[in-house]
Design an enzyme around this catalytic site. Structure first.
Site, PDB file in Angstrom:
ATOM      1  N   LYS A 144       8.184  -0.864   6.324  1.00 23.41           N
ATOM      2  CA  LYS A 144       8.043   0.430   5.657  1.00 23.41           C
ATOM      3  C   LYS A 144       9.258   0.690   4.771  1.00 23.41           C
ATOM      4  O   LYS A 144      10.397   0.502   5.206  1.00 23.41           O
ATOM      5  CB  LYS A 144       7.855   1.551   6.689  1.00 23.41           C
ATOM      6  CG  LYS A 144       8.860   1.580   7.806  1.00 23.41           C
ATOM      7  CD  LYS A 144       8.446   2.525   8.938  1.00 23.41           C
ATOM      8  CE  LYS A 144       9.487   2.533  10.048  1.00 23.41           C
ATOM      9  NZ  LYS A 144       9.050   3.176  11.274  1.00 23.41           N
ATOM     10  N   ARG A 200      -2.077   8.926  12.086  1.00 26.07           N
ATOM     11  CA  ARG A 200      -2.748   7.637  12.252  1.00 26.07           C
ATOM     12  C   ARG A 200      -4.053   7.835  12.998  1.00 26.07           C
ATOM     13  O   ARG A 200      -4.125   8.633  13.935  1.00 26.07           O
ATOM     14  CB  ARG A 200      -1.809   6.730  13.058  1.00 26.07           C
ATOM     15  CG  ARG A 200      -2.259   5.285  13.221  1.00 26.07           C
ATOM     16  CD  ARG A 200      -1.936   4.509  11.972  1.00 26.07           C
ATOM     17  NE  ARG A 200      -2.184   3.086  12.109  1.00 26.07           N
ATOM     18  CZ  ARG A 200      -1.233   2.188  12.324  1.00 26.07           C
ATOM     19  NH1 ARG A 200       0.011   2.571  12.465  1.00 26.07           N
ATOM     20  NH2 ARG A 200      -1.531   0.903  12.392  1.00 26.07           N
ATOM     21  N   GLU A 206       0.869  -1.187   0.000  1.00 22.31           N
ATOM     22  CA  GLU A 206       0.000   0.000   0.000  1.00 22.31           C
ATOM     23  C   GLU A 206       0.899   1.229   0.000  1.00 22.31           C
ATOM     24  O   GLU A 206       2.064   1.143   0.384  1.00 22.31           O
ATOM     25  CB  GLU A 206      -0.853   0.030   1.293  1.00 22.31           C
ATOM     26  CG  GLU A 206      -1.844  -1.103   1.392  1.00 22.31           C
ATOM     27  CD  GLU A 206      -2.201  -1.443   2.840  1.00 22.31           C
ATOM     28  OE1 GLU A 206      -1.812  -0.700   3.757  1.00 22.31           O
ATOM     29  OE2 GLU A 206      -2.843  -2.484   3.040  1.00 22.31           O
ATOM     30  N   GLU A 246      -4.969   6.202   8.079  1.00 21.07           N
ATOM     31  CA  GLU A 246      -4.157   7.423   8.165  1.00 21.07           C
ATOM     32  C   GLU A 246      -4.969   8.566   7.560  1.00 21.07           C
ATOM     33  O   GLU A 246      -5.593   8.383   6.505  1.00 21.07           O
ATOM     34  CB  GLU A 246      -2.862   7.203   7.359  1.00 21.07           C
ATOM     35  CG  GLU A 246      -1.853   8.303   7.431  1.00 21.07           C
ATOM     36  CD  GLU A 246      -0.787   8.116   8.519  1.00 21.07           C
ATOM     37  OE1 GLU A 246      -0.883   7.182   9.335  1.00 21.07           O
ATOM     38  OE2 GLU A 246       0.140   8.928   8.542  1.00 21.07           O
ATOM     39  N   LYS A 258       2.432   4.496   1.532  1.00 20.80           N
ATOM     40  CA  LYS A 258       2.649   4.938   2.903  1.00 20.80           C
ATOM     41  C   LYS A 258       2.311   6.425   2.957  1.00 20.80           C
ATOM     42  O   LYS A 258       3.042   7.250   2.411  1.00 20.80           O
ATOM     43  CB  LYS A 258       4.102   4.700   3.316  1.00 20.80           C
ATOM     44  CG  LYS A 258       4.364   5.084   4.742  1.00 20.80           C
ATOM     45  CD  LYS A 258       5.789   4.781   5.139  1.00 20.80           C
ATOM     46  CE  LYS A 258       6.004   5.048   6.603  1.00 20.80           C
ATOM     47  NZ  LYS A 258       5.391   6.259   7.099  1.00 20.80           N
ATOM     48  N   ARG A 301      -3.075   7.900  17.390  1.00 16.63           N
ATOM     49  CA  ARG A 301      -2.142   6.803  17.662  1.00 16.63           C
ATOM     50  C   ARG A 301      -1.874   6.676  19.161  1.00 16.63           C
ATOM     51  O   ARG A 301      -1.658   5.588  19.667  1.00 16.63           O
ATOM     52  CB  ARG A 301      -0.846   7.105  16.902  1.00 16.63           C
ATOM     53  CG  ARG A 301       0.283   6.214  17.298  1.00 16.63           C
ATOM     54  CD  ARG A 301       1.488   6.552  16.475  1.00 16.63           C
ATOM     55  NE  ARG A 301       2.650   5.944  17.086  1.00 16.63           N
ATOM     56  CZ  ARG A 301       3.759   5.676  16.441  1.00 16.63           C
ATOM     57  NH1 ARG A 301       3.861   5.962  15.173  1.00 16.63           N
ATOM     58  NH2 ARG A 301       4.775   5.138  17.053  1.00 16.63           N
ATOM     59  N   PHE A 310      -6.871   1.360   6.021  1.00 15.66           N
ATOM     60  CA  PHE A 310      -6.127   0.204   5.514  1.00 15.66           C
ATOM     61  C   PHE A 310      -6.336  -1.072   6.323  1.00 15.66           C
ATOM     62  O   PHE A 310      -5.785  -2.112   5.992  1.00 15.66           O
ATOM     63  CB  PHE A 310      -4.632   0.505   5.331  1.00 15.66           C
ATOM     64  CG  PHE A 310      -3.984   1.199   6.502  1.00 15.66           C
ATOM     65  CD1 PHE A 310      -3.719   0.523   7.672  1.00 15.66           C
ATOM     66  CD2 PHE A 310      -3.621   2.532   6.397  1.00 15.66           C
ATOM     67  CE1 PHE A 310      -3.104   1.161   8.731  1.00 15.66           C
ATOM     68  CE2 PHE A 310      -3.009   3.186   7.451  1.00 15.66           C
ATOM     69  CZ  PHE A 310      -2.757   2.496   8.630  1.00 15.66           C
ATOM     70  N   ARG A 341       5.630  -4.174  16.736  1.00 12.81           N
ATOM     71  CA  ARG A 341       6.459  -3.686  15.632  1.00 12.81           C
ATOM     72  C   ARG A 341       7.326  -4.852  15.206  1.00 12.81           C
ATOM     73  O   ARG A 341       8.376  -5.111  15.791  1.00 12.81           O
ATOM     74  CB  ARG A 341       7.334  -2.518  16.117  1.00 12.81           C
ATOM     75  CG  ARG A 341       8.128  -1.842  15.007  1.00 12.81           C
ATOM     76  CD  ARG A 341       9.216  -0.965  15.596  1.00 12.81           C
ATOM     77  NE  ARG A 341       8.691   0.156  16.351  1.00 12.81           N
ATOM     78  CZ  ARG A 341       8.198   1.262  15.805  1.00 12.81           C
ATOM     79  NH1 ARG A 341       8.157   1.399  14.505  1.00 12.81           N
ATOM     80  NH2 ARG A 341       7.756   2.238  16.559  1.00 12.81           N
TER      81      ARG A 341
HETATM   82  P1  ATP Z   1       6.634   4.301  13.661  1.00 16.50           P
HETATM   83  O1  ATP Z   1       5.194   4.616  13.447  1.00 16.50           O
HETATM   84  O2  ATP Z   1       7.044   3.085  12.936  1.00 16.50           O
HETATM   85  O3  ATP Z   1       7.064   4.448  15.052  1.00 16.50           O
HETATM   86  P2  ATP Z   1       6.944   6.747  12.597  1.00 16.50           P
HETATM   87  O4  ATP Z   1       5.831   7.168  13.453  1.00 16.50           O
HETATM   88  O5  ATP Z   1       8.113   7.643  12.452  1.00 16.50           O
HETATM   89  O6  ATP Z   1       7.461   5.373  12.981  1.00 16.50           O
HETATM   90  P3  ATP Z   1       6.897   5.892  10.027  1.00 16.50           P
HETATM   91  O7  ATP Z   1       8.189   5.253  10.271  1.00 16.50           O
HETATM   92  O8  ATP Z   1       6.941   6.998   9.069  1.00 16.50           O
HETATM   93  O9  ATP Z   1       6.241   6.464  11.264  1.00 16.50           O
HETATM   94  O10 ATP Z   1       5.838   4.723   9.564  1.00 16.50           O
HETATM   95  C1  ATP Z   1       4.794   4.147  10.228  1.00 16.50           C
HETATM   96  C2  ATP Z   1       3.505   4.947  10.116  1.00 16.50           C
HETATM   97  O11 ATP Z   1       3.088   5.070   8.760  1.00 16.50           O
HETATM   98  C3  ATP Z   1       2.289   4.287  10.741  1.00 16.50           C
HETATM   99  O12 ATP Z   1       2.265   4.443  12.123  1.00 16.50           O
HETATM  100  C4  ATP Z   1       1.122   4.985  10.049  1.00 16.50           C
HETATM  101  O13 ATP Z   1       0.777   6.130  10.776  1.00 16.50           O
HETATM  102  C5  ATP Z   1       1.704   5.406   8.729  1.00 16.50           C
HETATM  103  N1  ATP Z   1       1.093   4.761   7.536  1.00 16.50           N
HETATM  104  C6  ATP Z   1       0.870   5.403   6.380  1.00 16.50           C
HETATM  105  N2  ATP Z   1       0.353   4.604   5.467  1.00 16.50           N
HETATM  106  C7  ATP Z   1       0.206   3.386   6.029  1.00 16.50           C
HETATM  107  C8  ATP Z   1      -0.301   2.139   5.563  1.00 16.50           C
HETATM  108  N3  ATP Z   1      -0.730   1.959   4.319  1.00 16.50           N
HETATM  109  N4  ATP Z   1      -0.283   1.103   6.443  1.00 16.50           N
HETATM  110  C9  ATP Z   1       0.166   1.260   7.711  1.00 16.50           C
HETATM  111  N5  ATP Z   1       0.655   2.422   8.200  1.00 16.50           N
HETATM  112  C10 ATP Z   1       0.679   3.488   7.375  1.00 16.50           C
END
Ligand code: ATP
Length: 559
Positions: free
Chosen positions: A414, A254, A247, A298, A249, A269, A337, A408
């Site tokens: 990602k 969130r 999908e 998201e 990102k 979140r 999603f 996680r």
């Molecule tokens: P993390 O959430 O892993 O702690 P982070 O907050 O810095 O790290 P990213 O590393 O950028 O975030 O990636 C994870 C986040 O991406 C998810 O928590 C969610 O909010 C977002 N996201 C966007 N698109 C999607 C998707 N298709 N499926 C799951 N998460 C997604």
């Protein structure tokens, strides 16, 4: 249980360093606690007042607390601030203050001894007070607590109220202690915690009816932690011709959407209630589904068909007044999603493929597009399409994977262009100079060690424009604990994402490391304090960079 007994347990735990000793100690206390005290003890020992799923918070800043404690001792706030400056620990400062005042005033503690349950009920009452008189009401309640508190009680009451208990008891330790105390399998405790999202309630069930632990289920309006992703590559995910679900990102915020026919809540979140800030998003989601549902997704901001920077969404979420006036300004689009619950049935144990089918049947729009492929070229093209459309990258998900709240793992990967950033707690700052004299010009940042102590690792002043400077001033002005010259200490609780070019060893910071060219990226108000970068992760990043460069950079003086 008396609060003073709880305080003694905290003191004992704080002196331990071994994980097993800590689990033994906690497991030894739990069976003796009654139905009422057990969940409170389990939450308090982790530094939490309310269940993890509850959006409720106490809303008490250090100054309000110091005012109330000073009043109890017939002194001024500055007397306590002086002790905070001396000890660097709000809890110890209040303890010292009470110790000193107690010897001078025999009648400082005239009441009955506080019980754990009374303290909790007072906290509940404080969290419930709203409206114009709420600060005064809260102050009155704090005074009530402290006038009946011993100095040691004062140390832990202060730390609990300021959300900085930090006696090193992590979630995993409490989970293992519950399993040990009540003879339950640790994975069962783990699973119940993922579903109920409150270790206090898990402990209560483990004691009263261990069989019920197996039957617990997710429920509407009791949000669960969101599933998280690891960084990785397309190649790793498709080894052995494995098919993956991919999908886009999205770079927004969130959300977890809970709906029944007569109620709708959007959680963040961090599981705060965002419904009032995002009425248009709630309306859009309600228009595309019906029945009882929990959806994961998201929300992004769109202008002229292109995604706006995530800050646009955050700005809206933080808006407390005149939300209606800003709803039409920028379009907020929810992209769903995942689906976790439908009409009384939990879906989290189903594989992603089955959840996806149910999602597509249940939600008629706003579903994030997904492709399934094991072909590297196709996935690469999808990745570039995501970047071309202004998204952050792609998410790769294992089709057979369940939804594991809070996890996680390797089920979600990602893929995004590499930028080195880390999320750090802001623990201090410095008043700016010249044009910036009425603002905080730089910020002191900390990571956490295994005992949850905050250790400084960097200062940041770059990357903050004038608008952000104003926002940061508003955010931090009530968090000032103490000042010395231009240096200010903040009540921890705000997290910055910081970009950097390199990690180096440094004698200048208590962590032993420093960041080179640190740059402010954004405020991470979607993360909790226990999610900030750990020292072990920094050491891991440092070693990895050394391996990549074929050397271990020698210690350098921080610049
Ligand atoms: P993390 O959430 O892993 O702690 P982070 O907050 O810095 O790290 P990213 O590393 O950028 O975030 O990636 C994870 C986040 O991406 C998810 O928590 C969610 O909010 C977002 N996201 C966007 N698109 C999607 C998707 N298709 N499926 C799951 N998460 C997604």
């Amino acid at each position: 249980m008396l609060f003073s007994e709880f305080a003694l347990w905290c003191e004992r735990i704080e002196q331990l360093s071994g994980r097993l000793e800590m689990i033994d100690l906690i497991a030894g206390v739990l069976p003796d606690l009654d139905e009422e005290d057990l969940p409170i003890f389990v939450r308090f020992i982790r530094g939490l007042i309310f269940p993890d799923w509850s959006p409720t918070n106490l809303g008490i800043g250090p100054n309000l607390l110091y005012d109330a404690v000073a009043y109890v001792g017939g002194k001024k706030r500055s007397d306590i601030v002086m002790l905070v400056n001396k000890t660097g620990d709000a809890g110890k400062a209040v303890e010292l203050f009470l110790l000193r005042e107690k010897t001078q005033q025999a009648r400082l503690f005239p009441g009955e001894e506080l019980t754990l349950a009374e303290v909790y009920v007072t906290f509940e009452r404080m969290a419930d007070t709203g409206g114009a008189k709420s600060q005064r009401e809260k102050q009155r309640n704090i005074q009530l607590l402290f006038s009946n508190a011993s100095p040691l009680d004062g140390r832990y009451l202060t730390r609990l109220m300021l959300e900085e208990l930090r006696i090193g008891v992590g979630e995993g330790n409490v989970r293992d202690a519950i399993a040990r105390a009540f003879g339950v399998n640790p994975p069962l405790v783990d699973r119940a915690h993922q579903v109920i999202n409150d270790l206090g309630e898990v402990a209560r069930l483990a004691k009263s009816d261990p069989g019920a632990l197996e039957k617990v289920n997710i429920e509407l309006f009791r949000p669960v932690k969101v599933m998280l992703a690891q960084a990785g590559t397309i190649q790793d995910m498709i080894t052995g011709s494995r098919e993956v679900a991919a999908e886009f990102k999205y770079d927004g915020s969130r959300f977890q959407f809970h709906r029944s026919d007569d109620r709708t809540i959007i959680y963040s979140r961090r599981l705060e209630d965002l419904t009032d800030a995002l009425p248009d998003v709630a309306e859009k989601l309600n228009a595309v589904c019906s029945g009882d549902l929990i959806l994961d997704g998201e929300v992004i901001a769109i202008k002229d068909g292109r995604p706006m920077p995530f800050q646009t969404v955050l700005r809206r979420i933080r808006r407390k007044h005149d939300v209606a006036g800003h709803v039409g300004e920028i379009e907020m689009i929810p992209l769903v999603f995942d689906i976790l619950y439908k009409d009384g049935r939990s879906l989290i144990d189903l594989p992603l493929t089955e959840r996806r089918l149910i999602l597509e049947e249940s939600v008629t729009g706003s579903v994030a597009p997904q492709i399934r492929s094991s072909d590297e070229e196709e996935l690469l093209a999808f990745y570039h399409a995501a970047l071309d459309e202004g998204h952050e990258g792609i998410m790769l998900k294992v089709p057979a994977s369940p939804y594991i709240p809070g996890n996680r793992g390797k089920h979600w990967i990602k893929c995004k262009p590499e930028v080195e950033t880390m999320d750090l707690a802001v623990i201090g700052g410095e008043w700016g100079e010249g044009r910036r004299a009425r603002h905080f010009g730089s910020f002191l940042l900390a990571c956490r060690d295994d005992q949850d102590h905050l250790l400084p690792v960097s200062r940041v002043a770059t990357g903050i424009n004038d608008e952000t400077l104003g926002i940061l001033y508003d955010l931090f002005k009530d968090r000032v604990i103490s000042e010395s010259g231009k240096e200010v200490t903040f009540e921890p609780g705000i997290i910055f994402e910081i970009g950097y070019s390199e990690i180096q060893k440094s004698p200048n910071y208590a962590s032993g490391y420093a960041l080179r060219f640190p740059r402010f990226v954004r405020i991470r108000d979607d993360k909790r304090m226990d999610e900030i970068e750990s020292l072990s992760s920094i050491i891991g990043r440092y070693r990895l960079a050394g391996e990549r460069n074929g050397d271990q950079s020698p210690p350098r003086k921080n610049t």
